[in-house]
Design a protein around this motif. Structure first.
Motif, short mmCIF file in Angstrom:
data_model
loop_
_atom_site.label_atom_id
_atom_site.label_comp_id
_atom_site.label_asym_id
_atom_site.label_seq_id
_atom_site.Cartn_x
_atom_site.Cartn_y
_atom_site.Cartn_z
N ALA A 1 104.10 -28.30 -47.63
CA ALA A 1 103.92 -27.67 -46.28
C ALA A 1 105.31 -27.68 -45.70
CB ALA A 1 103.23 -28.51 -45.46
N ARG A 2 106.19 -28.31 -46.18
CA ARG A 2 107.50 -28.23 -45.60
C ARG A 2 108.28 -26.89 -45.94
NH1 ARG A 2 107.80 -33.90 -46.19
NH2 ARG A 2 108.85 -33.70 -48.05
N SER A 3 107.90 -26.31 -47.20
CA SER A 3 108.60 -25.45 -47.65
C SER A 3 107.96 -24.02 -47.68
CB SER A 3 108.83 -25.69 -49.29
OG SER A 3 107.73 -25.50 -50.09
N THR A 4 106.48 -23.94 -47.37
CA THR A 4 105.70 -22.74 -47.44
C THR A 4 105.04 -22.80 -46.03
OG1 THR A 4 105.50 -22.78 -49.77
CG2 THR A 4 104.04 -21.45 -48.51
N ALA A 5 105.13 -21.53 -45.43
CA ALA A 5 104.27 -21.33 -44.34
C ALA A 5 103.37 -20.20 -44.19
CB ALA A 5 105.26 -21.28 -42.94
N ALA A 6 102.04 -20.43 -43.81
CA ALA A 6 101.17 -19.14 -44.07
C ALA A 6 100.67 -18.80 -42.79
CB ALA A 6 100.18 -19.66 -45.19
N VAL A 7 100.39 -17.74 -42.59
CA VAL A 7 99.63 -16.89 -41.54
C VAL A 7 98.26 -16.35 -42.23
CG1 VAL A 7 99.47 -15.60 -39.58
CG2 VAL A 7 101.61 -16.43 -40.02
N PRO A 8 97.19 -16.90 -42.32
CA PRO A 8 96.26 -16.47 -42.92
C PRO A 8 95.18 -15.58 -41.94
CG PRO A 8 95.57 -18.60 -42.34
CD PRO A 8 97.10 -18.46 -42.11
N GLN A 9 94.37 -14.88 -42.44
CA GLN A 9 93.67 -13.96 -41.43
C GLN A 9 92.65 -14.67 -40.79
OE1 GLN A 9 91.92 -10.02 -42.60
NE2 GLN A 9 92.50 -10.15 -44.63
N GLU A 10 91.94 -15.72 -41.28
CA GLU A 10 91.16 -16.55 -40.55
C GLU A 10 91.87 -17.79 -40.51
OE1 GLU A 10 87.59 -16.72 -43.12
OE2 GLU A 10 86.95 -14.69 -42.93
N HIS A 11 92.35 -18.02 -39.35
CA HIS A 11 93.39 -18.95 -39.19
C HIS A 11 92.95 -20.19 -38.56
CE1 HIS A 11 93.22 -17.51 -35.06
NE2 HIS A 11 93.74 -16.09 -35.70
N GLY A 12 91.66 -20.18 -37.97
CA GLY A 12 90.96 -21.17 -37.14
C GLY A 12 91.94 -22.01 -36.27
N ALA A 13 92.69 -21.47 -35.51
CA ALA A 13 93.60 -22.05 -34.73
C ALA A 13 92.94 -22.13 -33.26
CB ALA A 13 94.96 -21.26 -34.37
N ASP A 14 93.30 -23.58 -32.82
CA ASP A 14 92.82 -23.88 -31.45
C ASP A 14 93.51 -23.38 -30.40
OD1 ASP A 14 91.95 -25.12 -29.22
OD2 ASP A 14 91.66 -27.04 -30.07
N PHE A 15 93.31 -22.27 -29.80
CA PHE A 15 94.12 -21.51 -28.46
C PHE A 15 93.68 -22.18 -27.30
CE2 PHE A 15 93.92 -17.74 -31.68
CZ PHE A 15 95.09 -17.94 -32.21
N GLY A 16 93.28 -23.40 -27.25
CA GLY A 16 93.28 -23.97 -25.92
C GLY A 16 94.38 -24.55 -25.43
N PHE A 17 95.75 -24.41 -26.34
CA PHE A 17 96.74 -24.86 -25.87
C PHE A 17 97.83 -24.04 -25.42
CE2 PHE A 17 95.15 -27.68 -29.28
CZ PHE A 17 95.26 -28.99 -28.54
N THR A 18 98.78 -24.31 -24.72
CA THR A 18 99.79 -23.36 -24.35
C THR A 18 100.46 -22.64 -25.56
OG1 THR A 18 101.86 -24.76 -24.26
CG2 THR A 18 100.17 -24.64 -22.32
N VAL A 19 101.18 -21.76 -25.45
CA VAL A 19 102.02 -21.08 -26.51
C VAL A 19 103.11 -22.04 -27.29
CG1 VAL A 19 103.78 -19.10 -27.06
CG2 VAL A 19 101.68 -18.57 -25.81
N ALA A 20 103.78 -22.56 -26.43
CA ALA A 20 104.58 -23.66 -26.87
C ALA A 20 104.04 -24.86 -27.57
CB ALA A 20 105.56 -24.35 -25.84
N GLU A 21 102.94 -25.40 -27.27
CA GLU A 21 102.01 -26.24 -27.79
C GLU A 21 101.55 -26.01 -29.32
OE1 GLU A 21 100.35 -28.91 -23.88
OE2 GLU A 21 99.40 -27.22 -24.87
N THR A 22 101.17 -24.73 -29.30
CA THR A 22 100.71 -24.19 -30.48
C THR A 22 101.66 -24.21 -31.45
OG1 THR A 22 98.87 -22.86 -29.25
CG2 THR A 22 99.15 -22.37 -31.47
N VAL A 23 102.95 -23.37 -31.00
CA VAL A 23 103.76 -23.08 -31.80
C VAL A 23 104.65 -24.57 -32.39
CG1 VAL A 23 106.22 -22.44 -32.21
CG2 VAL A 23 104.56 -20.94 -30.92
N HIS A 24 104.45 -25.50 -31.48
CA HIS A 24 105.02 -26.77 -31.96
C HIS A 24 104.23 -27.54 -33.25
CE1 HIS A 24 106.03 -31.33 -31.56
NE2 HIS A 24 107.18 -30.52 -30.95
N ALA A 25 102.94 -26.92 -33.27
CA ALA A 25 101.89 -27.50 -34.72
C ALA A 25 102.73 -27.23 -35.72
CB ALA A 25 100.99 -27.07 -34.16
N GLY A 26 103.75 -26.35 -35.79
CA GLY A 26 104.38 -25.95 -37.05
C GLY A 26 105.47 -27.07 -37.04
N ARG A 27 105.79 -28.01 -36.43
CA ARG A 27 106.72 -29.11 -36.83
C ARG A 27 106.08 -30.16 -37.48
NH1 ARG A 27 110.72 -27.40 -38.04
NH2 ARG A 27 111.86 -29.47 -37.82
#
Length: 259
Positions: free
Chosen positions: A76-102
């Motif tokens: 997970a530290r070396s590979t990042a994916a953006v799948p078609q069916e991402h299942g993201a929880d969009f109830g957060f702000t943009v910054a909070e959603t992006v922070h999940a990448g950390r």
């Protein structure tokens, strides 16, 4: 980072979906995965970002077997994916959603201030700097797609895996998204539907048909009229985009056979 697939096979529900695929992505390359619906593109990508273990064959990251010698967190530290069916929880702000990448880096000297700077840079990179505090679910479909790319960039990967990264984007945003991905110079494997996008932006392409590699190489060499008629059932006339100098395909449906 170099990605290599050797004889990868995947069976789903007892049926072969991917059958003996060999694939190579060199460091810094943008490689496109093409093929009709049902050809195995998304399934193959899932074996690379550890969502689906192959039934046979191997996925190699810099010479290490992804499924046998690389741990989940390390992958997970070396590979990042953006799948078609991402299942993201969009109830957060943009910054909070992006922070999940950390998340894969937490506990690895990922200080709050450093993480915030990385998140901010990722949001700016995808053109959403003015919307960092917006709730993600209030954005357009295309903007949500860019949020997911920013989340992947916040992960600071060495390998990027994308499944139809221009979905839901208007034509301007599509070109901006692909130009951005190209400029990243990350080792990138992406599934694409638009053949002209692949021709314009990819270093090399692999064409899948019925789970197998039908052709591979530079887009100008691979996307020939014969192959496109055989695999995609379309007529094609190859040319050059007069604005960019990149290969361009003029496409039309195959003529119906006379009755």
């Amino acid at each position: 980072m170099r990605l290599r697939l050797d004889a990868v096979q995947v069976r789903l529900g007892g049926a072969g979906v991917v059958d003996g695929v060999d694939l190579d992505v060199h460091p810094g390359e943008l490689v496109g995965l093409l093929g009709p619906n049902g050809s195995g593109k998304s399934t193959l990508l899932r074996t690379v970002y550890r969502a689906l273990r192959p039934d046979a064959g191997a996925v190699w990251l810099d010479g290490r077997d992804l499924w046998r010698t690389v741990g989940v967190r390390e992958a997970a530290r070396s590979t990042a994916a953006v799948p078609q069916e991402h299942g993201a929880d969009f109830g957060f702000t943009v910054a909070e959603t992006v922070h999940a990448g950390r998340t894969p880096h937490q506990g690895l000297l990922d200080r709050d201030t450093a993480a915030a700077a990385i998140v901010r840079a990722a949001i700016e990179r995808v053109g959403l700097a003015g919307k960092a505090h917006r709730l993600t679910h209030t954005l357009s479909g295309g903007e949500k797609q860019r949020v997911l790319l920013a989340r992947a960039l916040a992960q600071q990967p060495r390998l990027l895996v994308l499944d139809e990264p221009t979905n839901h984007l208007d034509i301007t945003a599509q070109l901006e998204q692909l130009r951005l991905i190209r400029k990243l110079r990350l080792t990138t494997l992406t599934a694409l539907h638009d053949l002209n996008h692949a021709a314009a932006f990819c270093d090399r392409v692999y064409v899948l048909h019925a789970g197998r590699v039908a052709a591979a190489g530079p887009p100008g060499d691979v996307l020939t009229p014969d192959l496109l008629a055989d695999i995609f059932r379309i007529r094609a006339h190859p040319g050059t985009n007069p604005l960019t100098g990149t290969p361009h395909l003029y496409l039309a449906p195959l003529e119906e056979e006379p009755s």
